[in-house]
Design an enzyme around this catalytic site. Structure first.
Site, PDB file in Angstrom:
ATOM      1  N   ASN A  16      -0.555   3.902  -5.624  1.00 19.89           N
ATOM      2  CA  ASN A  16      -1.547   3.666  -6.691  1.00 19.89           C
ATOM      3  C   ASN A  16      -1.861   4.952  -7.446  1.00 19.89           C
ATOM      4  OD1 ASN A  16      -2.629   0.796  -6.875  1.00 19.89           O
ATOM      5  ND2 ASN A  16      -2.523   1.125  -4.657  1.00 19.89           N
ATOM      6  N   HIS A 111      -8.601  -2.990  -4.399  1.00 19.92           N
ATOM      7  CA  HIS A 111      -8.528  -3.768  -3.164  1.00 19.92           C
ATOM      8  C   HIS A 111      -7.399  -4.796  -3.306  1.00 19.92           C
ATOM      9  CE1 HIS A 111      -9.933  -5.443   0.586  1.00 19.92           C
ATOM     10  NE2 HIS A 111      -9.711  -6.628   0.076  1.00 19.92           N
TER      11      HIS A 111
HETATM   12  C1  GAR Z   1      -3.075  -0.471  -1.381  1.00 16.61           C
HETATM   13  O1  GAR Z   1      -2.554  -1.758  -1.229  1.00 16.61           O
HETATM   14  C2  GAR Z   1      -4.576  -0.532  -1.599  1.00 16.61           C
HETATM   15  O2  GAR Z   1      -4.994  -1.618  -2.370  1.00 16.61           O
HETATM   16  C3  GAR Z   1      -5.056  -0.683  -0.187  1.00 16.61           C
HETATM   17  O3  GAR Z   1      -4.215   0.166   0.579  1.00 16.61           O
HETATM   18  C4  GAR Z   1      -2.948   0.314  -0.077  1.00 16.61           C
HETATM   19  C5  GAR Z   1      -2.705   1.788  -0.308  1.00 16.61           C
HETATM   20  O4  GAR Z   1      -1.433   2.025  -0.832  1.00 16.61           O
HETATM   21  N1  GAR Z   1      -6.439  -0.333  -0.094  1.00 16.61           N
HETATM   22  C6  GAR Z   1      -7.295  -0.934   0.723  1.00 16.61           C
HETATM   23  O5  GAR Z   1      -6.962  -1.803   1.502  1.00 16.61           O
HETATM   24  C7  GAR Z   1      -8.726  -0.437   0.632  1.00 16.61           C
HETATM   25  N2  GAR Z   1      -9.611  -1.373   1.235  1.00 16.61           N
HETATM   26  P1  GAR Z   1      -1.087   3.380  -1.612  1.00 16.61           P
HETATM   27  O6  GAR Z   1      -1.516   4.560  -0.738  1.00 16.61           O
HETATM   28  O7  GAR Z   1       0.415   3.329  -1.735  1.00 16.61           O
HETATM   29  O8  GAR Z   1      -1.776   3.385  -2.942  1.00 16.61           O
END
Ligand code: GAR
Length: 205
Positions: A16, A111
């Site tokens: 992200n 989220h």
């Molecule tokens: C993502 O899917 C984000 O939405 C989730 O963790 C992942 C992180 O991926 N966040 C949560 O669950 C927060 N409650 P990334 O490090 O590759 O962005």
């Protein structure tokens, strides 16, 4: 053109964060300036993504200290960098009420579900997709919302729906939700919020 000094808080792979960096490089975030990447884990790949993009990177390790000490470390970085907006992008710690009250409508979180479904304490990362599959939903998605004192309970800024396929695993669903929703709506929400902050800061004519 003025822009909002922004910190991105991360804990893991940072896809992200990468979507935010790519959107900035594509000229889609004229009102957002990335001034810090702060990781709660020293080994997060997100730190390397930040470094490669030329953003100052910091580690405020969560493990082995109190919530208060952890948050003091984050706050000192935010103050040092004069941060005006905070984006939680895969940040796996819940921030205290004291912390979030300092930044009303200034903290965004992405989220991986359509809140209020599959949100709140205990719903993070792959667990969210496991829960969605266990419940048998046919549509899920992602939400970007402001952070308040209720975990995943703040005002919703943007949402995007994604279909669940019959043969999905938590991993395939997670990937589709990222590609089709998170990486699209997080940069969009960042620009929306940055513009709102700038409007509020504009002196009355
Ligand atoms: C993502 O899917 C984000 O939405 C989730 O963790 C992942 C992180 O991926 N966040 C949560 O669950 C927060 N409650 P990334 O490090 O590759 O962005």
């Amino acid at each position: 053109m003025s822009s909002v000094r922004t910190a991105v808080l991360v804990s893991g792979g940072g896809t992200n964060l990468q979507a935010l960096i790519d959107a900035k490089n594509a000229g889609e975030l004229p009102h957002v300036q990335f001034c810090a990447v702060i990781s709660s884990r020293p080994d997060a790949y997100a730190l390397i993504r930040g470094e490669k993009a030329g953003i100052p990177v910091y580690t405020a390790e969560r493990q082995g200290k109190s919530q208060e000490t952890f948050e003091k470390e984050i706050l000192s970085i935010l103050e040092m960098e004069s941060i005006q907006m905070i984006i939680l992008a895969g940040f796996m710690s819940i921030l205290s009420e004291d912390f979030v009250r300092r930044y009303p409508r200034r903290i965004l979180n992405v989220h991986p579900a359509l809140l209020p479904a599959f949100g709140g304490k205990g719903y993070y990362g792959l667990r969210v997709h496991e829960a969605a599959l266990a419940r048998g939903v046919k549509v899920t998605g992602a939400t970007v919302h402001y952070v308040n004192e209720i975990p995943d309970g703040g005002e919703i800024i943007l949402q995007k729906a994604v279909n669940v396929e019959p043969d999905d695993t938590p991993q395939t669903l997670q990937r589709r939700v990222m590609e089709q929703a998170e990486w699209i709506i997080l940069p969009q929400a960042a620009e929306i919020s940055a513009k709102e902050i700038l409007n509020q800061l504009k002196p009355e004519l």
